[in-house]
Scaffold this active site. Structure first.
Site, PDB file in Angstrom:
ATOM      1  N   TYR A   1       0.856  -1.196   0.000  1.00 36.15           N
ATOM      2  CA  TYR A   1       0.000   0.000   0.000  1.00 36.15           C
ATOM      3  C   TYR A   1       0.891   1.245   0.000  1.00 36.15           C
ATOM      4  O   TYR A   1       1.848   1.328   0.792  1.00 36.15           O
ATOM      5  CB  TYR A   1      -0.932   0.003   1.222  1.00 36.15           C
ATOM      6  CG  TYR A   1      -1.961  -1.114   1.103  1.00 36.15           C
ATOM      7  CD1 TYR A   1      -3.160  -0.918   0.421  1.00 36.15           C
ATOM      8  CD2 TYR A   1      -1.688  -2.384   1.609  1.00 36.15           C
ATOM      9  CE1 TYR A   1      -4.067  -1.954   0.251  1.00 36.15           C
ATOM     10  CE2 TYR A   1      -2.589  -3.430   1.448  1.00 36.15           C
ATOM     11  CZ  TYR A   1      -3.769  -3.210   0.760  1.00 36.15           C
ATOM     12  OH  TYR A   1      -4.667  -4.242   0.577  1.00 36.15           O
ATOM     13  N   SER A   2       0.542   2.194  -0.875  1.00 39.40           N
ATOM     14  CA  SER A   2       1.294   3.454  -0.930  1.00 39.40           C
ATOM     15  C   SER A   2       1.071   4.229   0.358  1.00 39.40           C
ATOM     16  O   SER A   2      -0.062   4.327   0.839  1.00 39.40           O
ATOM     17  CB  SER A   2       0.807   4.337  -2.080  1.00 39.40           C
ATOM     18  OG  SER A   2       0.788   3.635  -3.282  1.00 39.40           O
TER      19      SER A   2
ATOM     20  N   GLU B   1       3.596   4.236 -10.644  1.00 41.53           N
ATOM     21  CA  GLU B   1       3.276   3.146  -9.714  1.00 41.53           C
ATOM     22  C   GLU B   1       1.789   2.832  -9.858  1.00 41.53           C
ATOM     23  O   GLU B   1       0.940   3.535  -9.301  1.00 41.53           O
ATOM     24  CB  GLU B   1       3.597   3.542  -8.282  1.00 41.53           C
ATOM     25  CG  GLU B   1       3.633   2.333  -7.359  1.00 41.53           C
ATOM     26  CD  GLU B   1       4.560   2.582  -6.182  1.00 41.53           C
ATOM     27  OE1 GLU B   1       5.761   2.273  -6.290  1.00 41.53           O
ATOM     28  OE2 GLU B   1       4.066   3.097  -5.179  1.00 41.53           O
TER      29      GLU B   1
ATOM     30  N   TYR C   1      -1.344  -0.304 -10.143  1.00 42.09           N
ATOM     31  CA  TYR C   1      -1.634  -1.654  -9.638  1.00 42.09           C
ATOM     32  C   TYR C   1      -3.014  -2.115 -10.065  1.00 42.09           C
ATOM     33  O   TYR C   1      -3.776  -1.347 -10.612  1.00 42.09           O
ATOM     34  CB  TYR C   1      -1.506  -1.680  -8.098  1.00 42.09           C
ATOM     35  CG  TYR C   1      -2.054  -0.457  -7.378  1.00 42.09           C
ATOM     36  CD1 TYR C   1      -3.401  -0.377  -7.036  1.00 42.09           C
ATOM     37  CD2 TYR C   1      -1.215   0.625  -7.043  1.00 42.09           C
ATOM     38  CE1 TYR C   1      -3.897   0.751  -6.371  1.00 42.09           C
ATOM     39  CE2 TYR C   1      -1.698   1.735  -6.385  1.00 42.09           C
ATOM     40  CZ  TYR C   1      -3.044   1.802  -6.051  1.00 42.09           C
ATOM     41  OH  TYR C   1      -3.537   2.899  -5.400  1.00 42.09           O
TER      42      TYR C   1
ATOM     43  N   CYS D   1      -0.146   7.376 -10.548  1.00 44.90           N
ATOM     44  CA  CYS D   1      -0.422   6.357  -9.530  1.00 44.90           C
ATOM     45  C   CYS D   1      -1.895   6.006  -9.524  1.00 44.90           C
ATOM     46  O   CYS D   1      -2.760   6.864  -9.658  1.00 44.90           O
ATOM     47  CB  CYS D   1       0.011   6.857  -8.147  1.00 44.90           C
ATOM     48  SG  CYS D   1       0.011   5.544  -6.897  1.00 44.90           S
TER      49      CYS D   1
HETATM   50  P1  FAD Z   1      -7.220 -10.095  -3.078  1.00 48.86           P
HETATM   51  O1  FAD Z   1      -7.989 -10.893  -2.137  1.00 48.86           O
HETATM   52  O2  FAD Z   1      -5.770 -10.351  -3.173  1.00 48.86           O
HETATM   53  O3  FAD Z   1      -7.873 -10.189  -4.477  1.00 48.86           O
HETATM   54  C1  FAD Z   1      -7.217  -9.707  -5.608  1.00 48.86           C
HETATM   55  C2  FAD Z   1      -7.409 -10.735  -6.688  1.00 48.86           C
HETATM   56  O4  FAD Z   1      -8.791 -10.809  -7.004  1.00 48.86           O
HETATM   57  C3  FAD Z   1      -6.759 -10.325  -7.983  1.00 48.86           C
HETATM   58  O5  FAD Z   1      -5.401 -10.732  -7.999  1.00 48.86           O
HETATM   59  C4  FAD Z   1      -7.588 -11.020  -8.994  1.00 48.86           C
HETATM   60  O6  FAD Z   1      -7.157 -12.352  -9.131  1.00 48.86           O
HETATM   61  C5  FAD Z   1      -8.962 -11.034  -8.363  1.00 48.86           C
HETATM   62  N1  FAD Z   1      -9.805  -9.980  -8.909  1.00 48.86           N
HETATM   63  C6  FAD Z   1      -9.708  -8.673  -8.647  1.00 48.86           C
HETATM   64  N2  FAD Z   1     -10.672  -7.994  -9.294  1.00 48.86           N
HETATM   65  C7  FAD Z   1     -11.390  -8.916  -9.961  1.00 48.86           C
HETATM   66  C8  FAD Z   1     -12.496  -8.820 -10.824  1.00 48.86           C
HETATM   67  N3  FAD Z   1     -13.067  -7.661 -11.097  1.00 48.86           N
HETATM   68  N4  FAD Z   1     -12.971  -9.971 -11.335  1.00 48.86           N
HETATM   69  C9  FAD Z   1     -12.414 -11.146 -11.055  1.00 48.86           C
HETATM   70  N5  FAD Z   1     -11.337 -11.281 -10.259  1.00 48.86           N
HETATM   71  C10 FAD Z   1     -10.839 -10.181  -9.720  1.00 48.86           C
HETATM   72  N6  FAD Z   1      -4.471  -0.435  -2.897  1.00 48.86           N
HETATM   73  C11 FAD Z   1      -5.109   0.548  -2.218  1.00 48.86           C
HETATM   74  O7  FAD Z   1      -6.301   0.428  -1.903  1.00 48.86           O
HETATM   75  N7  FAD Z   1      -4.432   1.681  -1.839  1.00 48.86           N
HETATM   76  C12 FAD Z   1      -3.134   1.872  -2.136  1.00 48.86           C
HETATM   77  O8  FAD Z   1      -2.555   2.909  -1.787  1.00 48.86           O
HETATM   78  C13 FAD Z   1      -2.447   0.845  -2.833  1.00 48.86           C
HETATM   79  N8  FAD Z   1      -1.141   0.962  -3.144  1.00 48.86           N
HETATM   80  C14 FAD Z   1      -0.497  -0.006  -3.823  1.00 48.86           C
HETATM   81  C15 FAD Z   1       0.856   0.158  -4.116  1.00 48.86           C
HETATM   82  C16 FAD Z   1       1.523  -0.814  -4.818  1.00 48.86           C
HETATM   83  C17 FAD Z   1       2.993  -0.603  -5.129  1.00 48.86           C
HETATM   84  C18 FAD Z   1       0.846  -1.982  -5.222  1.00 48.86           C
HETATM   85  C19 FAD Z   1       1.575  -3.057  -5.996  1.00 48.86           C
HETATM   86  C20 FAD Z   1      -0.473  -2.164  -4.936  1.00 48.86           C
HETATM   87  C21 FAD Z   1      -1.176  -1.193  -4.215  1.00 48.86           C
HETATM   88  N9  FAD Z   1      -2.519  -1.350  -3.862  1.00 48.86           N
HETATM   89  C22 FAD Z   1      -3.166  -0.329  -3.199  1.00 48.86           C
HETATM   90  C23 FAD Z   1      -3.253  -2.590  -4.179  1.00 48.86           C
HETATM   91  C24 FAD Z   1      -3.149  -3.567  -2.978  1.00 48.86           C
HETATM   92  O9  FAD Z   1      -1.816  -4.016  -2.865  1.00 48.86           O
HETATM   93  C25 FAD Z   1      -4.017  -4.810  -3.126  1.00 48.86           C
HETATM   94  O10 FAD Z   1      -3.715  -5.422  -4.358  1.00 48.86           O
HETATM   95  C26 FAD Z   1      -5.491  -4.524  -3.094  1.00 48.86           C
HETATM   96  O11 FAD Z   1      -5.857  -3.944  -1.835  1.00 48.86           O
HETATM   97  C27 FAD Z   1      -6.284  -5.829  -3.231  1.00 48.86           C
HETATM   98  O12 FAD Z   1      -5.859  -6.735  -2.287  1.00 48.86           O
HETATM   99  P2  FAD Z   1      -6.874  -7.727  -1.566  1.00 48.86           P
HETATM  100  O13 FAD Z   1      -6.089  -8.595  -0.677  1.00 48.86           O
HETATM  101  O14 FAD Z   1      -7.988  -6.959  -0.966  1.00 48.86           O
HETATM  102  O15 FAD Z   1      -7.440  -8.530  -2.801  1.00 48.86           O
END
Ligand code: FAD
Ligand code: A2P
Length: 364
Positions: A143-144, A362, A364, A322
């Site tokens: 997370y940023s 950046e 994602y 971003c």
């Molecule tokens: P997960 O449970 O991991 O689910 C994600 C997975 O669900 C995906 O990989 C995909 O397989 C599936 N999926 C997603 N959407 C769909 C769809 N529409 N249909 C079907 N399948 C789908 N997030 C923020 O909120 N704020 C930030 O500031 C932020 N900064 C980031 C900075 C960086 C450098 C990076 C790499 C990512 C950042 N993110 C940010 C994103 C964050 O890291 C997570 O990826 C995001 O919160 C989702 O994680 P989760 O565990 O909730 O989802």
């Protein structure tokens, strides 16, 4: 006999003042040299002090970029030994009628040893509790960081994030993202496993007269919020002593007005720094682009093509992207068109900007 003995003794006595005088002269000579040497040493020390005080942050800005970035902290905490931070705040950033869930979440870092310090533009990792479908502990998500290194309370002990809960439909069922849901649900007092900090892609330049163009969709505003606080938030400015004199231009994409993040702060900066801050919104589900479609930030970039490219021609201008990965092709397309209008070739220009460390992405 007695007379001649007395003569010898008297002769010897006559030499005593001569010997003393010679001895005195020798001593004076060596003393003067010693004083001169001390003085020379003193002035050398003073010079050294001047040199030390010359290497202030402003001078450091002119050092090569690579060396500068070597000071940026990375991976103080890794997944095997994360730091357990305490949640101090978790509140919604959205207004009534907004779509989804976006929260501002703050963690206390005071107890971290070594101290988990960071700079604007970096990210941290969060390790959600529980296990994945294979019975393994959940992997960390990045997370940023949305706060400056001094934290939202300016005490330098906290880190804040801006998190959107991931939600999507699958086979008629609503699926909630693991980590984003975990973060949006945590309460003050809860302990959260934190890793990092990581990332050197989104760092701000040191130059106070740099121009900063920011293209953000949704939570992509997180690092930009930190930059803007560093530039325009009064108490933060007192702390950081960074007297920003350039132009900051934020392009912000949100689905609805109620989804605009940190809006009150941004309006305040506009009021206080009209010469330095510009803010352009693309509200996709309330505004339309020229083709009648949803208004995205790339449409706003096209509208301001001329001004943006005038800024890019200035080597003090940096561009930061971003948020949604999906915006990258749109931004590229808009920049290509905008460049053409100025007789420039974006596919040649972009790698040059990247190489010069002025194009920061950046997504994602
Ligand atoms: P997960 O449970 O991991 O689910 C994600 C997975 O669900 C995906 O990989 C995909 O397989 C599936 N999926 C997603 N959407 C769909 C769809 N529409 N249909 C079907 N399948 C789908 N997030 C923020 O909120 N704020 C930030 O500031 C932020 N900064 C980031 C900075 C960086 C450098 C990076 C790499 C990512 C950042 N993110 C940010 C994103 C964050 O890291 C997570 O990826 C995001 O919160 C989702 O994680 P989760 O565990 O909730 O989802
Ligand atoms: P929309 O969802 O209306 O298509 P949030 O993260 O709060 O949903 O905000 C993301 C913003 O970015 C929304 O306004 C969203 O519009 C917009 N968006 C979605 N896809 C793109 C894209 N490919 N390029 C630029 N903006 C996009």
């Amino acid at each position: 006999m007695f007379y001649s003995q007395a003569k010898v003794i008297a002769g010897g006595l006559v030499h005593i003042p001569i010997v003393i005088s010679v001895f005195y002269l020798i001593m004076t000579f060596f003393n003067k040299r010693a004083i001169k040497f001390e003085e020379a040493n003193k002035s050398k020390k003073t010079e050294a002090k001047v040199v030390e005080s010359k290497t202030d942050p402003k001078q450091a800005a002119s050092k090569p970029t690579k060396k500068k970035h070597a000071d940026v902290p990375v991976n103080i905490y890794r997944p095997k030994t994360p730091f357990e931070g305490t949640v101090t705040g978790n509140y919604s950033l959205l207004k009534e009628g907004a779509i989804g869930r976006v929260n501002h979440i703050t963690f206390d870092l005071k107890e971290s040893d070594p101290f988990l310090n960071y700079v604007e533009g970096q990210s941290i990792g969060i390790m959600p509790v529980g296990e994945d479908a294979n019975g393994k502990p959940h992997k960390l998500r990045l997370y940023s960081i949305a706060s400056t290194r001094h934290g939202d309370d300016f005490e330098g002990n906290t880190v804040s994030l801006c998190v959107r809960q991931l939600q999507y439909e699958k086979d008629g069922e609503t699926i909630n993202g693991v980590c984003s849901t975990y973060l949006c649900d945590i309460k003050p007092g809860d302990k959260v496993k934190i890793t990092g900090p990581v990332g050197k892609e989104m760092l701000l330049p040191d130059e106070e007269d740099a121009n900063i163009v920011m293209l953000a969709t949704g939570t992509g505003i997180a690092p930009m919020r930190a930059y803007l606080r560093r530039m325009f938030e009064a108490t933060e400015k007192e702390k950081n002593k960074w007297n920003f004199k350039g132009k900051a231009w934020l392009f912000m994409g949100a689905p609805k007005s109620a989804n605009l993040l940190y809006e009150e702060d941004l309006q305040r900066y506009l009021e206080n720094y009209p010469e330095n801050f510009k803010y352009t919104k693309a509200i996709s589900r309330e505004q339309q682009n020229t083709k009648g479609g949803r208004m995205y930030i790339q449409d706003r970039v096209l509208e301001s093509a001329n001004e943006i490219f005038n800024m890019i021609e200035d080597e003090k201008t940096h561009i930061y992207l971003c948020g949604l990965k999906g915006m990258e092709p749109g931004i590229d397309e808009a920049m290509t068109k905008a460049a053409e209008e100025k007789g420039l070739n974006w596919s040649e220009l972009r790698p040059q900007l990247k190489k010069a460390g002025r194009w920061h992405v950046e997504t994602y």
